[in-house]
Design an enzyme around this catalytic site. Structure first.
Site, PDB file in Angstrom:
ATOM      1  N   HIS A 213       0.844  -1.197   0.000  1.00 21.35           N
ATOM      2  CA  HIS A 213       0.000   0.000   0.000  1.00 21.35           C
ATOM      3  C   HIS A 213       0.875   1.241   0.000  1.00 21.35           C
ATOM      4  CE1 HIS A 213      -3.058   2.729   2.143  1.00 21.35           C
ATOM      5  NE2 HIS A 213      -3.394   2.631   0.883  1.00 21.35           N
TER       6      HIS A 213
ATOM      7  N   GLU B 235       2.906   0.356   3.235  1.00 19.79           N
ATOM      8  CA  GLU B 235       2.427  -0.630   4.206  1.00 19.79           C
ATOM      9  C   GLU B 235       2.462  -1.993   3.517  1.00 19.79           C
ATOM     10  OE1 GLU B 235      -0.915   1.167   7.130  1.00 19.79           O
ATOM     11  OE2 GLU B 235      -1.435   1.315   5.033  1.00 19.79           O
TER      12      GLU B 235
ATOM     13  N   ASN C  89      -5.005   4.050   7.157  1.00 20.91           N
ATOM     14  CA  ASN C  89      -6.386   4.458   6.844  1.00 20.91           C
ATOM     15  C   ASN C  89      -7.359   4.176   7.982  1.00 20.91           C
ATOM     16  OD1 ASN C  89      -6.276   5.811   4.372  1.00 20.91           O
ATOM     17  ND2 ASN C  89      -5.919   3.891   3.319  1.00 20.91           N
TER      18      ASN C  89
HETATM   19  N1  NAD Z   1      -6.021   7.936  -4.029  1.00 19.96           N
HETATM   20  C1  NAD Z   1      -5.226   7.692  -3.012  1.00 19.96           C
HETATM   21  O1  NAD Z   1      -4.790   8.606  -2.296  1.00 19.96           O
HETATM   22  C2  NAD Z   1      -4.809   6.273  -2.711  1.00 19.96           C
HETATM   23  C3  NAD Z   1      -3.758   6.054  -1.811  1.00 19.96           C
HETATM   24  C4  NAD Z   1      -3.333   4.739  -1.570  1.00 19.96           C
HETATM   25  C5  NAD Z   1      -3.964   3.677  -2.227  1.00 19.96           C
HETATM   26  N2  NAD Z   1      -5.003   3.928  -3.087  1.00 19.96           N
HETATM   27  C6  NAD Z   1      -5.612   2.779  -3.750  1.00 19.96           C
HETATM   28  O2  NAD Z   1      -5.066   2.674  -5.053  1.00 19.96           O
HETATM   29  C7  NAD Z   1      -6.044   2.098  -5.930  1.00 19.96           C
HETATM   30  C8  NAD Z   1      -6.256   3.020  -7.112  1.00 19.96           C
HETATM   31  O3  NAD Z   1      -6.709   4.266  -6.621  1.00 19.96           O
HETATM   32  P1  NAD Z   1      -6.538   5.606  -7.485  1.00 19.96           P
HETATM   33  O4  NAD Z   1      -6.712   6.726  -6.542  1.00 19.96           O
HETATM   34  O5  NAD Z   1      -5.319   5.512  -8.345  1.00 19.96           O
HETATM   35  O6  NAD Z   1      -7.854   5.498  -8.416  1.00 19.96           O
HETATM   36  P2  NAD Z   1      -8.122   6.184  -9.823  1.00 19.96           P
HETATM   37  O7  NAD Z   1      -9.584   6.201  -9.999  1.00 19.96           O
HETATM   38  O8  NAD Z   1      -7.340   7.445  -9.951  1.00 19.96           O
HETATM   39  O9  NAD Z   1      -7.460   5.148 -10.874  1.00 19.96           O
HETATM   40  C9  NAD Z   1      -7.926   3.854 -11.103  1.00 19.96           C
HETATM   41  C10 NAD Z   1      -7.473   3.442 -12.504  1.00 19.96           C
HETATM   42  O10 NAD Z   1      -7.729   2.056 -12.683  1.00 19.96           O
HETATM   43  C11 NAD Z   1      -8.153   1.863 -14.015  1.00 19.96           C
HETATM   44  N3  NAD Z   1      -8.843   0.591 -14.080  1.00 19.96           N
HETATM   45  C12 NAD Z   1     -10.074   0.287 -13.599  1.00 19.96           C
HETATM   46  N4  NAD Z   1     -10.345  -1.021 -13.820  1.00 19.96           N
HETATM   47  C13 NAD Z   1      -9.258  -1.542 -14.448  1.00 19.96           C
HETATM   48  C14 NAD Z   1      -8.909  -2.830 -14.934  1.00 19.96           C
HETATM   49  N5  NAD Z   1      -9.766  -3.837 -14.817  1.00 19.96           N
HETATM   50  N6  NAD Z   1      -7.695  -3.005 -15.528  1.00 19.96           N
HETATM   51  C15 NAD Z   1      -6.835  -1.970 -15.643  1.00 19.96           C
HETATM   52  N7  NAD Z   1      -7.100  -0.724 -15.202  1.00 19.96           N
HETATM   53  C16 NAD Z   1      -8.289  -0.516 -14.603  1.00 19.96           C
HETATM   54  C17 NAD Z   1      -9.014   3.081 -14.332  1.00 19.96           C
HETATM   55  O11 NAD Z   1      -9.115   3.285 -15.737  1.00 19.96           O
HETATM   56  C18 NAD Z   1      -8.223   4.185 -13.627  1.00 19.96           C
HETATM   57  O12 NAD Z   1      -7.263   4.769 -14.486  1.00 19.96           O
HETATM   58  C19 NAD Z   1      -7.301   1.879  -5.092  1.00 19.96           C
HETATM   59  O13 NAD Z   1      -7.296   0.559  -4.622  1.00 19.96           O
HETATM   60  C20 NAD Z   1      -7.114   2.869  -3.950  1.00 19.96           C
HETATM   61  O14 NAD Z   1      -7.802   2.488  -2.781  1.00 19.96           O
HETATM   62  C21 NAD Z   1      -5.436   5.198  -3.354  1.00 19.96           C
END
Ligand code: NAD
Length: 298
Positions: free
Chosen positions: A153, A165, A204
């Site tokens: 993470h 993490e 979180n």
């Molecule tokens: N935003 C944050 O601050 C943060 C921090 C740590 C972890 N995360 C985790 O990271 C992950 C992504 O979050 P994010 O903020 O980047 O989201 P986001 O919405 O910015 O990006 C998600 C991306 O995944 C793509 N996607 C969706 N389904 C897909 C698939 N089947 N194959 C390939 N690509 C696919 C989408 O097109 C999009 O570009 C989540 O699990 C989130 O909980 C987010």
């Protein structure tokens, strides 16, 4: 250093080919950091359009690092040369490590792990997830190699924040945990903390109730967004206030994490306030949408 640590260190030294699935806020940062640390990175997205948006995000961030003097032009060009973008799952076939960073939806992630289990040929490859709150076990059980599945993470923005993490499920092999730890530390120069497989892990589980409290405070009308954020910035030396941070994380992602925490623990402090849901209904997803609690130039 223990024998296990030595084995993990030698194993990560041999890693050359990494896959990243999803190139949104987090996947783009993870792909960038991997490429900047000399790894060959294959990024997979759902459509050519989203792959192009992701590519522009990574390259824009590399240019930004050059402008800020964090990276030379030569380093940027060689990192860019190590990145490839695809929509074709088979292109992940030769990866030694794949990090999943698709949307925070259990179905999407389970589907992704079923897919990775089919296409990644190396049975020693580690399949990692960047999920913020979905149990690692649920994703591990979508594969025939749950001992190779682990949480890694990262934090947003990935090129800036040092923490990872590492989260092990009940079935994660000790070797896989050691590998993920050594990879983050030795290959990406990150700081690692370890958590058991509980929704929200360490950060979180503490952060989300705080963000939800700030939203409830705004919703109940007893302070403005600017004053709530100033209170924590000026009074507690936080680098940004909770509402600005929720905008940075993305309100959809914040809600998804809150829902996972609430589902796991059934405690009121994790229950998302209606204002958060209504803002998402309205498309006010935070910084990435140009508007959340604040407005942003895109
Ligand atoms: N935003 C944050 O601050 C943060 C921090 C740590 C972890 N995360 C985790 O990271 C992950 C992504 O979050 P994010 O903020 O980047 O989201 P986001 O919405 O910015 O990006 C998600 C991306 O995944 C793509 N996607 C969706 N389904 C897909 C698939 N089947 N194959 C390939 N690509 C696919 C989408 O097109 C999009 O570009 C989540 O699990 C989130 O909980 C987010």
């Amino acid at each position: 250093m223990s024998l296990m640590d030595t084995i993990a260190t030698e194993r990560v030294a041999g890693i050359e080919r990494v896959g990243v699935v999803g190139c949104g806020l987090m996947g783009s940062g993870i792909a960038e950091v991997c490429a900047r640390h000399g790894l060959d990175v294959m990024v997979m997205e759902v459509s050519p359009e989203s792959a192009e948006v992701g590519r522009q995000r990574v390259f824009g961030s590399l240019d930004h690092a050059v402008r800020r003097g964090k990276l030379s032009e030569e380093e940027r060009d060689s990192a860019a040369g190590r990145l490839a973008f695809t929509t074709e799952p088979d292109e992940l076939g030769d990866r030694q490590l794949v990090i999943e960073a698709v949307v925070e939806e259990e179905r999407a992630k389970v589907d992704t792990f079923e897919l990775l289990d089919r296409v990644v040929k190396d049975q020693d490859a580690v399949l990692a997830t960047n999920t913020s709150s979905i149990p690692i076990m649920k994703l591990a059980m979508a594969t025939d190699r749950p001992e190779q599945v682990v949480g890694m993470h990262f934090f947003n923005p990935v090129p800036v924040l040092p923490l990872v993490e590492v989260v092990s499920s009940l079935l994660t092999a000790v070797e896989t945990t050691e590998f993920a730890t050594a990879f983050a530390q030795d290959r990406l120069a990150k700081k690692v903390i370890h958590s058991q497989d509980r929704a929200g892990f360490i950060v979180n589980a503490l952060l989300i109730p705080y963000l939800l409290s700030a939203i409830r405070m705004l919703e109940s009308g007893f302070a403005t967004a600017a004053d709530i954020d100033s209170g924590m910035v000026e009074g507690c030396a936080h680098p940004m206030g909770p509402l600005a941070l929720a905008d940075l994380i993305g309100l959809d992602t914040t809600l998804a994490i809150a829902n996972s925490l609430y589902e796991e623990f059934r405690e009121q402090l994790y229950a998302p306030p209606p204002l958060l849901s209504r803002m998402i209904d309205a498309g006010l997803l935070g910084r990435k949408a140009g508007r959340g609690f604040y407005e942003y130039n895109r």
